[in-house]
Design a protein around this motif. Structure first.
Motif, PDB file in Angstrom:
ATOM      1  N   THR A  52       0.650  -1.211   0.170  1.00  7.46           N
ATOM      2  CA  THR A  52      -0.134   0.006   0.135  1.00  7.46           C
ATOM      3  C   THR A  52       0.686   1.277  -0.054  1.00  7.46           C
ATOM      4  OG1 THR A  52      -0.260   0.438   2.543  1.00  7.46           O
ATOM      5  CG2 THR A  52      -1.815  -1.047   1.412  1.00  7.46           C
ATOM      6  N   LEU A  53       2.194   1.109  -0.589  1.00  5.13           N
ATOM      7  CA  LEU A  53       2.954   2.379  -0.518  1.00  5.13           C
ATOM      8  C   LEU A  53       2.807   3.058  -2.124  1.00  5.13           C
ATOM      9  CD1 LEU A  53       6.329   0.948   1.037  1.00  5.13           C
ATOM     10  CD2 LEU A  53       4.592   2.462   2.078  1.00  5.13           C
ATOM     11  N   LEU A  54       2.431   2.383  -2.676  1.00  2.00           N
ATOM     12  CA  LEU A  54       1.924   3.034  -4.192  1.00  2.00           C
ATOM     13  C   LEU A  54       0.703   2.505  -4.438  1.00  2.00           C
ATOM     14  CD1 LEU A  54       5.060   2.339  -6.337  1.00  2.00           C
ATOM     15  CD2 LEU A  54       4.356   4.278  -5.587  1.00  2.00           C
ATOM     16  N   ARG A  55       0.012   3.424  -5.169  1.00  2.00           N
ATOM     17  CA  ARG A  55      -1.524   2.911  -5.640  1.00  2.00           C
ATOM     18  C   ARG A  55      -1.382   2.611  -6.848  1.00  2.00           C
ATOM     19  NH1 ARG A  55      -6.415   5.028  -3.867  1.00  2.00           N
ATOM     20  NH2 ARG A  55      -8.125   4.840  -5.544  1.00  2.00           N
ATOM     21  N   PHE A  73      -4.935   2.088   4.721  1.00  2.00           N
ATOM     22  CA  PHE A  73      -4.513   2.378   6.364  1.00  2.00           C
ATOM     23  C   PHE A  73      -5.031   1.082   7.167  1.00  2.00           C
ATOM     24  CE2 PHE A  73      -4.813   6.987   5.528  1.00  2.00           C
ATOM     25  CZ  PHE A  73      -3.305   7.126   5.145  1.00  2.00           C
ATOM     26  N   ARG A  76      -2.826  -2.159   6.439  1.00  4.71           N
ATOM     27  CA  ARG A  76      -1.425  -1.888   6.951  1.00  4.71           C
ATOM     28  C   ARG A  76      -1.371  -2.588   8.189  1.00  4.71           C
ATOM     29  NH1 ARG A  76       0.362   4.277   5.013  1.00  4.71           N
ATOM     30  NH2 ARG A  76       0.610   3.757   2.839  1.00  4.71           N
ATOM     31  N   ARG A  77      -2.256  -2.901   8.994  1.00 10.57           N
ATOM     32  CA  ARG A  77      -2.238  -3.395  10.143  1.00 10.57           C
ATOM     33  C   ARG A  77      -2.091  -4.950  10.100  1.00 10.57           C
ATOM     34  NH1 ARG A  77      -7.553  -1.028  11.242  1.00 10.57           N
ATOM     35  NH2 ARG A  77      -7.194   1.114  11.904  1.00 10.57           N
ATOM     36  N   ARG A 105       3.074  -1.252  17.176  1.00 17.18           N
ATOM     37  CA  ARG A 105       2.139  -2.205  16.715  1.00 17.18           C
ATOM     38  C   ARG A 105       1.174  -2.945  17.311  1.00 17.18           C
ATOM     39  NH1 ARG A 105       3.455  -3.014  10.748  1.00 17.18           N
ATOM     40  NH2 ARG A 105       1.522  -4.558  10.945  1.00 17.18           N
TER      41      ARG A 105
ATOM     42  N   ARG B  80       9.698   9.298   3.798  1.00 17.51           N
ATOM     43  CA  ARG B  80      10.070   8.416   4.838  1.00 17.51           C
ATOM     44  C   ARG B  80       8.569   8.650   5.998  1.00 17.51           C
ATOM     45  NH1 ARG B  80      14.711   6.615   6.188  1.00 17.51           N
ATOM     46  NH2 ARG B  80      16.629   7.349   5.194  1.00 17.51           N
ATOM     47  N   VAL B  82       5.709   8.426   4.952  1.00 12.86           N
ATOM     48  CA  VAL B  82       4.791   7.360   4.383  1.00 12.86           C
ATOM     49  C   VAL B  82       5.138   5.946   4.835  1.00 12.86           C
ATOM     50  CG1 VAL B  82       3.666   6.114   2.544  1.00 12.86           C
ATOM     51  CG2 VAL B  82       4.287   8.644   2.305  1.00 12.86           C
ATOM     52  N   MET B  83       6.605   5.763   4.930  1.00  9.66           N
ATOM     53  CA  MET B  83       7.333   4.638   5.456  1.00  9.66           C
ATOM     54  C   MET B  83       6.925   4.507   6.925  1.00  9.66           C
ATOM     55  SD  MET B  83       8.499   3.049   2.523  1.00  9.66           S
ATOM     56  CE  MET B  83       9.258   2.007   3.196  1.00  9.66           C
ATOM     57  N   LEU B  84       7.019   5.476   7.636  1.00  6.33           N
ATOM     58  CA  LEU B  84       6.895   5.278   9.195  1.00  6.33           C
ATOM     59  C   LEU B  84       5.312   4.991   9.463  1.00  6.33           C
ATOM     60  CD1 LEU B  84       7.933   5.807  12.288  1.00  6.33           C
ATOM     61  CD2 LEU B  84       7.288   8.302  11.796  1.00  6.33           C
ATOM     62  N   ALA B  86       3.599   3.262   7.484  1.00  6.86           N
ATOM     63  CA  ALA B  86       3.237   1.738   6.982  1.00  6.86           C
ATOM     64  C   ALA B  86       3.841   0.912   8.132  1.00  6.86           C
ATOM     65  CB  ALA B  86       3.861   1.419   5.655  1.00  6.86           C
ATOM     66  N   ALA B  89       1.800   1.003  11.119  1.00  8.65           N
ATOM     67  CA  ALA B  89       0.630   0.606  10.709  1.00  8.65           C
ATOM     68  C   ALA B  89      -0.405   1.684  11.649  1.00  8.65           C
ATOM     69  CB  ALA B  89       0.073  -0.502  11.108  1.00  8.65           C
ATOM     70  N   ARG B  91      -2.017   5.958  11.079  1.00  4.42           N
ATOM     71  CA  ARG B  91      -2.410   6.905  10.341  1.00  4.42           C
ATOM     72  C   ARG B  91      -1.638   7.976  10.348  1.00  4.42           C
ATOM     73  NH1 ARG B  91      -7.456   7.456   7.392  1.00  4.42           N
ATOM     74  NH2 ARG B  91      -8.649   5.817   7.849  1.00  4.42           N
ATOM     75  N   PRO B  92      -1.147   8.720   9.141  1.00  2.63           N
ATOM     76  CA  PRO B  92      -0.229   9.844   9.345  1.00  2.63           C
ATOM     77  C   PRO B  92      -0.701  10.678  10.463  1.00  2.63           C
ATOM     78  CG  PRO B  92      -0.386   9.196   7.132  1.00  2.63           C
ATOM     79  CD  PRO B  92      -1.369   8.477   7.775  1.00  2.63           C
ATOM     80  N   ASP B 208      -3.070  12.865   6.276  1.00  2.00           N
ATOM     81  CA  ASP B 208      -3.755  11.673   5.859  1.00  2.00           C
ATOM     82  C   ASP B 208      -4.002  11.302   4.178  1.00  2.00           C
ATOM     83  OD1 ASP B 208      -3.897  10.458   8.219  1.00  2.00           O
ATOM     84  OD2 ASP B 208      -5.829  11.020   8.819  1.00  2.00           O
ATOM     85  N   PHE B 211       0.307  12.111   2.839  1.00  2.00           N
ATOM     86  CA  PHE B 211       1.013  10.859   3.191  1.00  2.00           C
ATOM     87  C   PHE B 211       0.562   9.582   3.240  1.00  2.00           C
ATOM     88  CE2 PHE B 211       2.900  14.627   5.596  1.00  2.00           C
ATOM     89  CZ  PHE B 211       3.852  15.067   4.665  1.00  2.00           C
ATOM     90  N   GLN B 212      -0.520   9.436   2.187  1.00  2.00           N
ATOM     91  CA  GLN B 212      -0.957   7.934   1.992  1.00  2.00           C
ATOM     92  C   GLN B 212      -0.135   7.356   1.187  1.00  2.00           C
ATOM     93  OE1 GLN B 212      -4.958   8.488   0.335  1.00  2.00           O
ATOM     94  NE2 GLN B 212      -5.421   6.528   1.188  1.00  2.00           N
ATOM     95  N   TYR B 213       0.379   7.668   0.276  1.00  2.00           N
ATOM     96  CA  TYR B 213       1.363   6.743  -0.835  1.00  2.00           C
ATOM     97  C   TYR B 213       2.622   7.572  -0.877  1.00  2.00           C
ATOM     98  CZ  TYR B 213      -2.924   4.351  -2.067  1.00  2.00           C
ATOM     99  OH  TYR B 213      -3.977   3.701  -2.150  1.00  2.00           O
ATOM    100  N   CYS B 214       3.548   6.863  -1.333  1.00  2.00           N
ATOM    101  CA  CYS B 214       5.002   7.366  -1.622  1.00  2.00           C
ATOM    102  C   CYS B 214       4.903   8.241  -3.055  1.00  2.00           C
ATOM    103  CB  CYS B 214       5.995   6.319  -1.883  1.00  2.00           C
ATOM    104  SG  CYS B 214       6.469   5.330  -0.183  1.00  2.00           S
TER     105      CYS B 214
END
Lengths: 223, 216
Positions: A52-55, A73, A76-77, A105, B80, B82-84, B86, B89, B91-92, B208, B211-214
């Motif tokens: 889910t890092l790229l759409r 989101f 991602r859990r 987490r 970074r 976004v990666m954090l 993820a 897990a 939300r930004p 939200d 920073f949803q996607y890279c």
């Protein structure tokens, strides 16, 4: 067996470049799928879409029953991703970093479990994450997600920068959590790594036609 | 789980040498101003030492607090961030909220560190202790506002220096407007808290989406 990951009709374009086209992929609980193929074949892009890092430009991804395109989101859990991007420690020690990830987490990890993970990863607990080598930071990243034990683990070239001993140690560790029920999808470059942890492989090929790139086609084969 | 994000931020901030330097500078300037102005210089406008100190104090806080936030916080920007999000897990917006809360806590400590100088100024001006507590409440409100505004600037620009300048100018504008529009101290402090909450909510909602996607 429960399907943890279900991706269908995945397409990804970066401007005029087609990175992925028509990718279908499924993985069951406790299964390890290796993504193999040449560099530039779209493996990292595919993993980032699954994480889910790229759409995706088109297609659907379902992770543990959650629509990962509509609700990234929530998806991602259920997953964890380790990619080529290094961890940002901001001065945290390796122990503090693992404790932070586990706590954030919602994983109950006593101090001894974190210490054991660090010993297994071959990283000193007090080591400053930012000053570790590339391989050291990769060990910390892997130890963090292995401590979390997600339902779906997505790994992009997880053994990059690791020495032979660490490679073996993490292969064993990954096999253990796979056998414990975690589904793994990993982009791998070495046959020995594929043989060590994967149940099956998906090969992403790159074909060129004139100036255009032909979409990658998955080829499923047993290991 | 947000506690983990706050704890991480506090550990990172506590290890920044800049924080100690900022507290030392703040206390030294506040104490120096109080002693020099109170003992050496006459009050030309007829205002008490305490009233003159308050203007200086607010100006100092509006400049120093955004600097502390910009320099000390864990700078997670762009991909970074976004990666954090993820990795943990979350939300930004949870990360933004944790940053604002933890840095507001750090700024509260800075505000408290300046209390002795304010007490001395109140004594010089023969004011009751309630004047000190009111001033401290204002300093705490300014801290919360600074945290929210500076984090919002950092999210937008991703640059420490630009964020500091931008948030200092914003703080100056908000404090001037608050002082003119709401002369009553309690109403003024409450208005700052309301603005801080609104800025935090807007920054969280924006993060939200942003920073949803890279980046592609």
């Amino acid at each position: 067996m429960t399907t943890v990951l279900r991706a269908s009709g995945l397409n990804k374009r970066f401007g005029a470049t087609i990175a992925l086209s028509g990718i279908d992929l499924q993985a069951a609980q406790g299964e390890c799928v290796g993504l193999v193929g040449p560099n530039g074949g779209g493996r990292s892009t595919l993993l980032k879409i699954l994480a889910t890092l790229l759409r995706p430009t088109a297609g659907s991804v379902e992770i543990c029953g959650v629509d990962a395109v509509r609700a990234p989101f929530d998806a991602r859990r259920h997953l964890a991703y380790v990619g080529e991007e290094g961890v940002a420690g901001h001065g945290l020690s390796a122990h503090e970093y693992l404790a932070f990830v586990a706590s954030a987490r919602g994983v109950q990890s006593p101090r001894s479990a974190i210490d054991d993970a660090l010993v297994r990863a071959g990283v000193h607990a007090a080591a400053d994450v930012d000053t570790l080598s590339t391989g050291g930071r990769r060990r910390v990243s892997l130890a963090a997600v292995l401590l979390v034990k997600p339902q779906l683990l997505l790994l992009d070239d997880p053994f990059a920068g690791l020495d032979a001993d660490a490679r073996v140690a993490f292969s064993v560790w990954l096999s253990e959590i796979r056998d414990g029920g975690t589904t793994i999808v990993a982009a791998l470059n070495e046959d020995r790594d594929v043989r060590a942890i994967c149940h099956r492989v998906v090969r992403l090929e790159v074909k060129t036609s004139g100036a255009h790139r032909v979409p990658a086609v998955p080829v499923v084969a047993s290991v | 789980m947000t506690v983990a994000l706050i704890t991480r931020e506090l550990i990172v901030v506590a290890r920044r040498p800049v924080l100690v330097a900022a507290v030392a500078l703040y206390v030294a300037l506040l104490a120096g101003f109080t002693l020099i102005w109170g003992l050496k210089l006459p009050a030309l406008t007829g205002a008490s030492v305490f009233e003159i100190l308050r203007v200086f104090h607010w100006g100092l806080l509006a400049t120093l607090m955004p600097w502390v936030v910009a320099r000390c916080h864990a700078l997670d920007r762009g991909d970074r961030f976004v990666m954090l999000s993820a990795l943990v897990a979350r939300r930004p917006s949870s990360i933004v909220l944790a940053k604002v809360l933890s840095l507001a806590g750090v700024l509260a400590l800075i505000a408290v560190a300046g209390a002795p100088a304010v007490i001395i100024a109140a004594k010089m001006s023969a004011l009751p202790f309630s004047a000190v507590t009111r001033d401290l409440a204002s300093a705490l409100s300014i801290g919360i506002l600074s945290s929210a505004i500076t984090i919002a600037w950092i999210l937008r620009t991703g640059d420490v220096f630009t964020s500091w300048i931008g948030s200092t100018v914003t703080m100056a504008a908000v404090l001037t407007a608050a002082a003119r529009l709401t002369p009553a101290p309690t109403a003024r402090d409450l208005s700052m808290l309301v603005i801080a909450a609104a800025v935090t909510a807007a920054a969280a909602a924006w993060s939200d989406r942003a920073f949803q996607y890279c980046h592609e």
